[in-house]
Every structure is written in structure tokens, then in C-alpha cells.
Design a protein around this motif. Structure first.
Motif, PDB file in Angstrom:
ATOM      1  N   VAL A 140       2.410  14.127  22.281  1.00 52.72           N
ATOM      2  CA  VAL A 140       3.047  14.103  23.595  1.00 52.72           C
ATOM      3  C   VAL A 140       4.240  15.055  23.631  1.00 52.72           C
ATOM      4  O   VAL A 140       4.449  15.778  24.617  1.00 52.72           O
ATOM      5  CB  VAL A 140       3.482  12.668  23.954  1.00 52.72           C
ATOM      6  N   ALA A 141       5.026  15.072  22.556  1.00 53.41           N
ATOM      7  CA  ALA A 141       6.138  16.020  22.479  1.00 53.41           C
ATOM      8  C   ALA A 141       5.623  17.457  22.514  1.00 53.41           C
ATOM      9  O   ALA A 141       6.261  18.344  23.099  1.00 53.41           O
ATOM     10  CB  ALA A 141       6.946  15.772  21.208  1.00 53.41           C
ATOM     11  N   GLY A 142       4.471  17.691  21.896  1.00 49.65           N
ATOM     12  CA  GLY A 142       3.865  19.020  21.950  1.00 49.65           C
ATOM     13  C   GLY A 142       3.433  19.399  23.352  1.00 49.65           C
ATOM     14  O   GLY A 142       3.662  20.532  23.808  1.00 49.65           O
ATOM     15  N   TYR A 143       2.835  18.463  24.066  1.00 47.49           N
ATOM     16  CA  TYR A 143       2.441  18.721  25.459  1.00 47.49           C
ATOM     17  C   TYR A 143       3.665  19.075  26.306  1.00 47.49           C
ATOM     18  O   TYR A 143       3.582  19.891  27.222  1.00 47.49           O
ATOM     19  CB  TYR A 143       1.761  17.493  26.054  1.00 47.49           C
ATOM     20  N   ALA A 144       4.799  18.446  25.991  1.00 50.94           N
ATOM     21  CA  ALA A 144       6.013  18.681  26.776  1.00 50.94           C
ATOM     22  C   ALA A 144       6.539  20.100  26.616  1.00 50.94           C
ATOM     23  O   ALA A 144       7.351  20.553  27.432  1.00 50.94           O
ATOM     24  CB  ALA A 144       7.096  17.677  26.385  1.00 50.94           C
ATOM     25  N   GLN A 145       6.092  20.821  25.588  1.00 58.25           N
ATOM     26  CA  GLN A 145       6.557  22.193  25.363  1.00 58.25           C
ATOM     27  C   GLN A 145       5.750  23.222  26.155  1.00 58.25           C
ATOM     28  O   GLN A 145       6.127  24.396  26.216  1.00 58.25           O
ATOM     29  CB  GLN A 145       6.480  22.542  23.875  1.00 58.25           C
ATOM     30  N   LEU A 146       4.644  22.794  26.758  1.00 63.97           N
ATOM     31  CA  LEU A 146       3.803  23.728  27.498  1.00 63.97           C
ATOM     32  C   LEU A 146       4.507  24.198  28.767  1.00 63.97           C
ATOM     33  O   LEU A 146       5.171  23.407  29.444  1.00 63.97           O
ATOM     34  CB  LEU A 146       2.473  23.067  27.863  1.00 63.97           C
ATOM     35  N   ASP A 147       4.358  25.474  29.087  1.00 66.55           N
ATOM     36  CA  ASP A 147       4.916  25.994  30.325  1.00 66.55           C
ATOM     37  C   ASP A 147       3.823  26.707  31.119  1.00 66.55           C
ATOM     38  O   ASP A 147       2.637  26.625  30.776  1.00 66.55           O
ATOM     39  CB  ASP A 147       6.098  26.913  30.060  1.00 66.55           C
ATOM     40  N   ALA A 148       4.211  27.408  32.151  1.00 66.47           N
ATOM     41  CA  ALA A 148       3.239  28.030  33.048  1.00 66.47           C
ATOM     42  C   ALA A 148       2.465  29.170  32.395  1.00 66.47           C
ATOM     43  O   ALA A 148       1.439  29.609  32.934  1.00 66.47           O
ATOM     44  CB  ALA A 148       3.946  28.539  34.306  1.00 66.47           C
ATOM     45  N   ASN A 149       2.933  29.656  31.242  1.00 59.32           N
ATOM     46  CA  ASN A 149       2.270  30.785  30.583  1.00 59.32           C
ATOM     47  C   ASN A 149       1.762  30.460  29.183  1.00 59.32           C
ATOM     48  O   ASN A 149       1.352  31.359  28.450  1.00 59.32           O
ATOM     49  CB  ASN A 149       3.237  31.977  30.502  1.00 59.32           C
ATOM     50  N   SER A 150       1.792  29.178  28.804  1.00 60.92           N
ATOM     51  CA  SER A 150       1.358  28.797  27.463  1.00 60.92           C
ATOM     52  C   SER A 150      -0.141  29.041  27.278  1.00 60.92           C
ATOM     53  O   SER A 150      -0.924  28.974  28.233  1.00 60.92           O
ATOM     54  CB  SER A 150       1.662  27.316  27.213  1.00 60.92           C
ATOM     55  N   TRP A 151      -0.514  29.314  26.035  1.00 60.31           N
ATOM     56  CA  TRP A 151      -1.928  29.461  25.703  1.00 60.31           C
ATOM     57  C   TRP A 151      -2.637  28.131  25.929  1.00 60.31           C
ATOM     58  O   TRP A 151      -2.242  27.105  25.374  1.00 60.31           O
ATOM     59  CB  TRP A 151      -2.069  29.901  24.249  1.00 60.31           C
ATOM     60  N   LEU A 152      -3.688  28.120  26.734  1.00 59.42           N
ATOM     61  CA  LEU A 152      -4.384  26.882  27.059  1.00 59.42           C
ATOM     62  C   LEU A 152      -5.082  26.266  25.849  1.00 59.42           C
ATOM     63  O   LEU A 152      -5.410  25.078  25.855  1.00 59.42           O
ATOM     64  CB  LEU A 152      -5.390  27.121  28.179  1.00 59.42           C
ATOM     65  N   GLY A 153      -5.295  27.075  24.815  1.00 58.13           N
ATOM     66  CA  GLY A 153      -5.907  26.537  23.610  1.00 58.13           C
ATOM     67  C   GLY A 153      -5.081  25.469  22.929  1.00 58.13           C
ATOM     68  O   GLY A 153      -5.615  24.671  22.148  1.00 58.13           O
ATOM     69  N   TRP A 154      -3.766  25.448  23.231  1.00 62.96           N
ATOM     70  CA  TRP A 154      -2.939  24.396  22.656  1.00 62.96           C
ATOM     71  C   TRP A 154      -3.352  23.012  23.144  1.00 62.96           C
ATOM     72  O   TRP A 154      -3.158  22.012  22.426  1.00 62.96           O
ATOM     73  CB  TRP A 154      -1.469  24.630  22.989  1.00 62.96           C
ATOM     74  N   VAL A 155      -3.890  22.910  24.347  1.00 61.99           N
ATOM     75  CA  VAL A 155      -4.243  21.597  24.899  1.00 61.99           C
ATOM     76  C   VAL A 155      -5.318  20.908  24.060  1.00 61.99           C
ATOM     77  O   VAL A 155      -5.127  19.759  23.619  1.00 61.99           O
ATOM     78  CB  VAL A 155      -4.669  21.724  26.374  1.00 61.99           C
ATOM     79  N   PRO A 156      -6.487  21.527  23.803  1.00 58.13           N
ATOM     80  CA  PRO A 156      -7.468  20.845  22.946  1.00 58.13           C
ATOM     81  C   PRO A 156      -6.985  20.661  21.517  1.00 58.13           C
ATOM     82  O   PRO A 156      -7.346  19.658  20.869  1.00 58.13           O
ATOM     83  CB  PRO A 156      -8.701  21.757  23.002  1.00 58.13           C
ATOM     84  N   ILE A 157      -6.166  21.580  21.008  1.00 54.91           N
ATOM     85  CA  ILE A 157      -5.650  21.423  19.645  1.00 54.91           C
ATOM     86  C   ILE A 157      -4.753  20.184  19.547  1.00 54.91           C
ATOM     87  O   ILE A 157      -4.895  19.354  18.637  1.00 54.91           O
ATOM     88  CB  ILE A 157      -4.881  22.684  19.210  1.00 54.91           C
ATOM     89  N   ILE A 158      -3.841  20.037  20.506  1.00 51.00           N
ATOM     90  CA  ILE A 158      -2.964  18.862  20.502  1.00 51.00           C
ATOM     91  C   ILE A 158      -3.767  17.594  20.750  1.00 51.00           C
ATOM     92  O   ILE A 158      -3.477  16.530  20.179  1.00 51.00           O
ATOM     93  CB  ILE A 158      -1.849  19.022  21.553  1.00 51.00           C
ATOM     94  N   SER A 159      -4.823  17.704  21.573  1.00 52.36           N
ATOM     95  CA  SER A 159      -5.637  16.518  21.857  1.00 52.36           C
ATOM     96  C   SER A 159      -6.340  16.005  20.605  1.00 52.36           C
ATOM     97  O   SER A 159      -6.630  14.808  20.503  1.00 52.36           O
ATOM     98  CB  SER A 159      -6.665  16.826  22.953  1.00 52.36           C
ATOM     99  N   LEU A 160      -6.630  16.896  19.650  1.00 53.48           N
ATOM    100  CA  LEU A 160      -7.208  16.446  18.380  1.00 53.48           C
ATOM    101  C   LEU A 160      -6.237  15.526  17.656  1.00 53.48           C
ATOM    102  O   LEU A 160      -6.633  14.518  17.056  1.00 53.48           O
ATOM    103  CB  LEU A 160      -7.548  17.647  17.501  1.00 53.48           C
TER     104      LEU A 160
END
Length: 266
Positions: A140-160
Motif C-alpha cells: 500500500v505504501a508502494g501504491y502511494a508513491q505512484l504519480d501521473a507519470n509512473s511506470w504502470l508495470g509497478w502496479v502488477p509488481i506491487i500486487s504480487l
């Protein structure tokens, strides 16, 4: 009857407040529900055959495990909702594309759950459940670091990571709870666990949506979630999402502390 009125009043009040904001009728319903809590407890203490044996909650392992279940639901179950708002509202993805990015975490949780449940019998539920919550917190803390230009690949990686956390917490915590339930109270304890988790989930949506939507009108936020608008979302909305995710992380920290404080299995 009192429990039904309590849950109904709290559910109605919180849902209406999250949709339309504070007003007389929902506020009164929520206040009534909260006032019925001590009434229900008093009736249960005097009942010959209570639905909830208050004395059972003095069992440290049972009481703290139930509390951890409530705060985990309160802090985590609205995270997917917030991610949907981010992916559809901030990143302009379609509902299908947004959901596909979250599939890996669900797959990991589904696969890990049965294995972690068996493993917790050998390692103990305390460490397994607590580590699971901490993995969710880090995610959840990782998701909070996402911004409007973040690499979308972080979403499935964090979801793991969060998927593994749920696969660890839910079976371990359920085993801890049910292992402390008397044989003639298994159904009642299971129902209490489910009720606490459901109430936590409901309040989680109310709390996080209230924080996240503070920057934009609520109808706009709902339209984003439903995928029915292409309107530009103010940058302040992303800030609101981030604050809501930090609030979720704080609640998960409480859940982790309660999970660890339960003590060792016996």
C-alpha cells in the motif's frame, strides 16, 4: 433485533454519508447505531444464551486475532477501489485494462493461501499473519508513491506483494480464531469474524472515499470509478488518493501490532 438495528443503522449511515456527505438522517442513523453498541453489549452480558460470549473475548489469542481481522479489513479492502480511481481517473485506462493490471496479485493470493494455511500449522499463526499484514502495508505504501507519470508495470509488481500478504494473513488468522473457539461455538465465532470483517470493509470504503474525493465532487469520483467519464481529473485528486492510501497503511500498522500482540499459539 438490537444487533440487526445496530448493523442496519451503521451501514445505512456510513453508506449515505460516503455518497452524499453529512446530513441529518444519515448522521442520526450512524449515531443511533453507535449508541446501540453498549445496549447490545449489556443485553448480551445478561442473556442466558448470548450470541456473543463476552467472556470468550478475554482469550488473548482470540480477541487480538478478531481485532486484527477488523483492522486489516478497515485498512486494506478499499485499496483496490483506490487503485481503480487512480488507473481510470488519473491514468485514463479503461475498466478492463485497469482490472487486468491487478490480476497477478489475485492469482498469487489464490495459489499461496492453501499452502500458507498448511505451513502456519508448523510455523505458528502469529508470525505468518503478521508478516502477511506487513507485506500488505509495504504494498500500500508502494501504491502511494505512484504519480501521473509512473511506470504502470509497478502496479502488477506491487500486487504480487499484496497478493502474497493476503495469502498469508487470511488462512493463518482464521486458523488462530477458530482454534480458540469452543466446539459448540464454532458457528458463532465464525459469524463474529465475518461480521467484523464486513463492517471493517464497509467503513474502509467510507473512510478512504471521503479522503480521496475531498478534492473533487463526489459524482465525478463515482463516474471515474464506473468508467463513465473522460473528463480531466484535477491533480489534487491524486493527492487525495495518496492521503487515503497512507491512511490505509496506518490502519494496517495497527492491525500488524494487534496480530503480533496476540501471543503464541496454544
Amino acid at each position: 433485533m438490537v444487533l440487526t438495528a445496530l448493523l442496519g443503522a451503521v451501514s445505512y449511515g456510513t453508506i449515505e454519508i460516503s455518497i452524499d456527505g453529512s446530513s441529518l438522517l444519515p448522521d442520526a442513523a450512524l449515531a443511533l447505531g453507535l449508541l446501540l453498541v453498549p445496549v447490545f453489549v449489556g443485553l448480551e452480558l445478561r442473556a442466558a444464551k448470548p450470541m456473543i460470549e463476552m467472556g470468550e473475548l478475554k482469550n488473548r489469542l482470540l480477541g487480538f486475532s478478531l481485532a486484527a481481522a477488523f483492522f486489516q479489513s478497515l485498512g486494506y479492502l478499499a485499496v483496490i477501489f483506490l487503485l481503480t480511481l487512480y488507473l481510470q481517473g488519473v491514468r485514463a485506462l479503461s475498466p478492463l485494462d485497469a482490472s487486468i493490471l491487478l490480476v497477478p496479485g489475485y492469482c498469487v493470493g489464490a495459489v499461496a493461501g492453501p499452502f500458507m494455511g498448511r505451513l502456519s500449522y508448523r510455523t505458528g499463526t502469529r508470525a505468518m499473519a503478521t508478516v502477511g499484514i506487513l507485506l500488505m502495508l509495504v504494498g500500500v505504501a508502494g501504491y502511494a508513491q505512484l504519480d501521473a507519470n509512473s511506470w504502470l508495470g509497478w502496479v502488477p509488481i506491487i500486487s504480487l506483494l499484496t497478493g502474497l500478504g493476503t495469502g498469508m494473513f487470511f488462512p493463518a488468522n482464521t486458523i488462530a480464531i477458530m482454534s480458540q473457539a469452543p466446539s459448540d461455538r464454532l458457528g458463532a465465532i465464525s459469524g463474529l469474524r465475518s461480521t467484523l470483517q464486513n463492517m471493517g470493509a464497509l467503513l474502509s470504503f467510507v473512510l478512504t472515499f471521503a479522503i480521496a474525493s475531498a478534492a473533487v465532487p463526489k459524482p465525478v469520483a463515482y463516474a471515474v470509478f464506473l468508467g463513465t467519464t473522460n473528463a480531466a481529473i484535477p491533480s489534487a485528486f491524486l493527492t487525495g488518493l495518496r492521503y487515503a492510501l497512507y491512511a490505509c497503511a496506518a490502519l494496517l500498522a495497527i492491525a500488524a501490532a494487534l496480530s503480533w500482540r496476540r501471543g503464541v499459539d496454544r
